[in-house]
Every structure is written in structure tokens, then in C-alpha cells.
Design a protein around this motif. Structure first.
Motif, mmCIF file in Angstrom:
data_model
loop_
_atom_site.group_PDB
_atom_site.id
_atom_site.type_symbol
_atom_site.label_atom_id
_atom_site.label_comp_id
_atom_site.label_asym_id
_atom_site.label_seq_id
_atom_site.Cartn_x
_atom_site.Cartn_y
_atom_site.Cartn_z
ATOM 1 N N GLU A 23 0.823 -1.209 0.000
ATOM 2 C CA GLU A 23 0.000 0.000 0.000
ATOM 3 C C GLU A 23 0.858 1.261 0.000
ATOM 4 O O GLU A 23 0.584 2.214 -0.737
ATOM 5 C CB GLU A 23 -0.948 -0.018 1.201
ATOM 6 C CG GLU A 23 -2.022 -1.103 1.072
ATOM 7 C CD GLU A 23 -2.824 -1.280 2.340
ATOM 8 O OE1 GLU A 23 -2.336 -0.866 3.413
ATOM 9 O OE2 GLU A 23 -3.931 -1.835 2.263
ATOM 10 N N GLU A 24 1.907 1.280 0.800
ATOM 11 C CA GLU A 24 2.815 2.423 0.818
ATOM 12 C C GLU A 24 3.565 2.528 -0.504
ATOM 13 O O GLU A 24 3.787 3.636 -1.025
ATOM 14 C CB GLU A 24 3.796 2.300 1.979
ATOM 15 C CG GLU A 24 4.780 3.450 2.107
ATOM 16 C CD GLU A 24 4.113 4.771 2.449
ATOM 17 O OE1 GLU A 24 4.737 5.825 2.188
ATOM 18 O OE2 GLU A 24 2.973 4.761 2.976
ATOM 19 N N SER A 25 3.958 1.391 -1.047
ATOM 20 C CA SER A 25 4.649 1.379 -2.334
ATOM 21 C C SER A 25 3.750 1.968 -3.419
ATOM 22 O O SER A 25 4.192 2.782 -4.248
ATOM 23 C CB SER A 25 5.058 -0.051 -2.695
ATOM 24 O OG SER A 25 5.752 -0.086 -3.922
ATOM 25 N N LYS A 27 1.231 4.097 -3.025
ATOM 26 C CA LYS A 27 1.038 5.539 -2.795
ATOM 27 C C LYS A 27 2.210 6.352 -3.338
ATOM 28 O O LYS A 27 2.024 7.382 -3.998
ATOM 29 C CB LYS A 27 0.866 5.807 -1.300
ATOM 30 C CG LYS A 27 -0.457 5.315 -0.718
ATOM 31 C CD LYS A 27 -0.509 5.558 0.787
ATOM 32 C CE LYS A 27 -1.793 4.986 1.395
ATOM 33 N NZ LYS A 27 -1.807 5.164 2.879
ATOM 34 N N ARG A 28 3.429 5.883 -3.068
ATOM 35 C CA ARG A 28 4.597 6.632 -3.523
ATOM 36 C C ARG A 28 4.777 6.549 -5.033
ATOM 37 O O ARG A 28 5.135 7.536 -5.689
ATOM 38 C CB ARG A 28 5.848 6.148 -2.790
ATOM 39 C CG ARG A 28 5.886 6.641 -1.344
ATOM 40 C CD ARG A 28 7.112 6.172 -0.603
ATOM 41 N NE ARG A 28 8.358 6.621 -1.206
ATOM 42 C CZ ARG A 28 9.558 6.319 -0.716
ATOM 43 N NH1 ARG A 28 9.643 5.582 0.392
ATOM 44 N NH2 ARG A 28 10.659 6.742 -1.312
#
Length: 320
Positions: A23-25, A27-28
């Protein structure tokens, strides 16, 4: 699969048990690609994950029409995952990046600048590695330099699979039939105009590395045996040197025995010679066996991977 040439950038992201970071990957990556201000797609390749990676990736696909998810039928490995992502990509430029955020997505914008300057391949070069042990740094550095010294092509040191390649380079890669694929080596072998951008490799955002020592050795051997015959030549030299050392030892032993009136054949002499010869023979057989094994893999004609399904366009699923 029919390609959509309206897409300018395809970002290929291999996934294997990345539930803590996906999920963080996303977003970035989305923030970076939105900043590029051109049409793009992000292709997640789920390499048979056993955690909730697939579920989370499918949720992302359902919310963002720029996301495509390729699901393997089982775990086939990192290099096949990269290969599959390239083959389903549609962009004029294809970026390969891991999901763990050790390779910062923000570097992609610098790669795009180099690509627009006319370069066909732009790879990321690490000038600093954070959060890695001395052993990891030492073995990685040693591998890159040994591989470079053993091959006839220029494979850049301190680089991984994080890179941008032009569509024509991607098409050539996709046309290569070999099974044991070492993608970064193949990109160097293909040629075209290549350059690099430097970056600091970060600590893993979450989770454990997907390249333990066993897989690192496998990748290293794939790289060496894919692009170099020097191990075979080295084994021949080693055998020749051993033969001459054995002859010299035999002559010296006979001279000493004749000078002292002793029997030249003794138990320790025989055992030492046997150990040396058997060690060399077995090591050479092991090296030759690796090459024969690769020939066997190529002759079987099995695919590198099997795609179970492709999900895109806000969750629309296509089973393969």
C-alpha cells in the motif's frame, strides 16, 4: 495481448509476500507517476504470494484504473516476474522497481529525464546502501566485480534490476527465448545507448528480504553461467596446474627417497595426492554440470512462468 500505445510509462513491480509494504509502495509510485504528467500504468506481478498481497493488490486495482495485476499460478521467482511484467506492458518506456522501497520511486523522474535526452536504458546505480549488514554489502560488491571481470560484456557494478528501458529494448528482451533469464545482464548484452542515475539505497520499508543467501547464490550463478564460459576455462587451468604440481611432487619425492634410501611410496603421499585429484575432478564436474543443467532447461521448452489471471480496469479480471 494488444498494446495500448497511448500509455507512455509502464512501471513493473514484482510482488512476493509484500502485504506490509504494497500500500505504501503504491502511494509513492502513484505520486511520482502523477507528477510525470503523462499516461502511465503500474503493473503488479504477484509471484505466488502466500500472504494477503494478492488481496491488497486486487483492492488497489478496484480503485485505480491505472493499475494492472498479473497473478502467477505459483511462485516462479523474481526474474520470471520481471519478464512477465515486461511482456504485458504497453508503455513507450518500461520501469522495473521492487516493492520494498529500497529503490526510491522518486528516482524514476530522473530516469525519465535521461530517457527524454535520448538514452534507451537508464539504470539506477547505488553509491550508498543503508540498513544492510557488512556481509551483505561485501558479498554484493564482490559478486558484481567478479561478474564484470568474467564476462565479455560491460555489466555495470552496484546496480540491480531498478531501471528504465525504452520500448524497443523491451521488445528485444521479450523476443529472447532463453529460460534462465538474468535480466540486468541481458539488458547490458542488448546494447543501445545506456546511462545511469545515482541514488542512495534505503532500508526496507517493512518485512523481510526476498533474496536470502540461497537465492543470492542462485542469482549469482545464473549471472555467471549466462554470460561467461570462463569457469570452464578456469577448471581446465586448475586441472593442468594440479597435474604439473603432482608431477613435481612425484619427482621431488623420488629424489628424496633415493638420497635417503627410503621407499618413495608411502601412505601419506598417496592419500594427499588422492584428495587433491578427487577435489579438482569433483569441482570441475560441478561446474560442467551447471552448464549441462542449463542446456537441459533450455531443451525442455517449458515456460518461465504461468499466468493465472490478469486484473485491471478497476478490478476487471481476465483468466488465462
Amino acid at each position: 495481448m494488444q498494446q495500448n500505445r497511448n500509455i507512455v510509462y509502464s512501471v513493473v513491480v514484482p510482488l512476493y509476500n509484500e502485504e506490509l509494504v504494497i500500500e505504501e509502495s503504491y502511494k509513492r509510485l502513484k505520486k511520482v507517476m502523477d507528477a510525470a504528467s503523462e499516461a502511465y500504468e503500474i503493473i503488479f506481478v504477484n509471484d505466488g504470494s502466500s500472504d494477503r498481497t494478492r488481496e491488497k493488490a486486487e483492492n488497489i486495482c478496484g480503485e485505480d484504473e491505472n493499475i494492472k495485476l498479473v497473478n502467477f499460478s505459483r511462485n516462479f521467482g523474481h526474474q520470471p516476474a520481471i519478464t512477465a511484467g515486461m511482456r504485458v506492458s504497453s508503455g513507450e518506456a518500461v520501469v522495473v522497481i521492487d516493492a520494498d522501497l529500497q529503490d526510491p520511486p522518486e528516482v524514476i523522474l530522473k530516469m525519465i529525464e535521461k530517457w527524454k535526452d535520448g538514452y534507451d536504458v537508464v539504470y539506477g546505480k547505488r553509491f550508498q546502501r543503508k540498513g544492510e549488514s557488512f556481509f551483505k554489502k561485501f558479498t554484493a560488491g564482490a559478486f558484481y566485480r567478479i561478474l564484470k571481470s568474467m564476462t565479455s560484456i560491460d555489466i555495470p557494478v552496484d546496480t540491480g534490476d531498478f531501471r528504465l528501458i525504452d520500448r524497443r529494448v523491451c521488445d528485444v528482451l521479450n523476443s529472447l527465448p532463453e529460460k534462465n533469464r538474468y535480466v540486468r545482464g541481458l539488458v547490458s548484452w542488448i546494447g543501445y545507448r545506456q546511462t545511469y542515475v545515482e541514488f542512495v539505497r534505503q532500508e526496507r520499508f517493512a518485512g523481510d528480504t526476498k533474496y536470502p543467501l540461497k537465492k543470492m547464490f542462485k542469482l549469482a550463478f545464473d549471472g555467471i553461467t549466462s554470460f561467461s564460459y570462463k569457469p570452464l576455462i578456469f577448471s581446465g587451468y586448475l586441472g593442468g596446474i594440479s597435474f604439473f604440481i603432482g608431477i613435481i611432487m612425484l619427482i621431488v619425492n623420488f629424489i628424496k627417497a633415493a638420497a635417503n634410501g627410503l621407499n618413495p611410496v608411502n601412505f601419506q603421499f598417496v592419500i594427499s595426492i588422492d584428495l587433491i585429484m578427487f577435489g579438482i575432478v569433483l569441482s570441475c564436474m560441478g561446474i560442467i554440470g551447471q552448464y549441462i543443467g542449463r542446456i537441459f532447461d533450455e531443451s525442455r521448452g517449458r515456460p518461465n512462468y504461468i499466468i493465472e489471471s490478469i486484473i485491471g480496469k478497476r478490478g476487471e479480471q481476465k483468466k488465462i
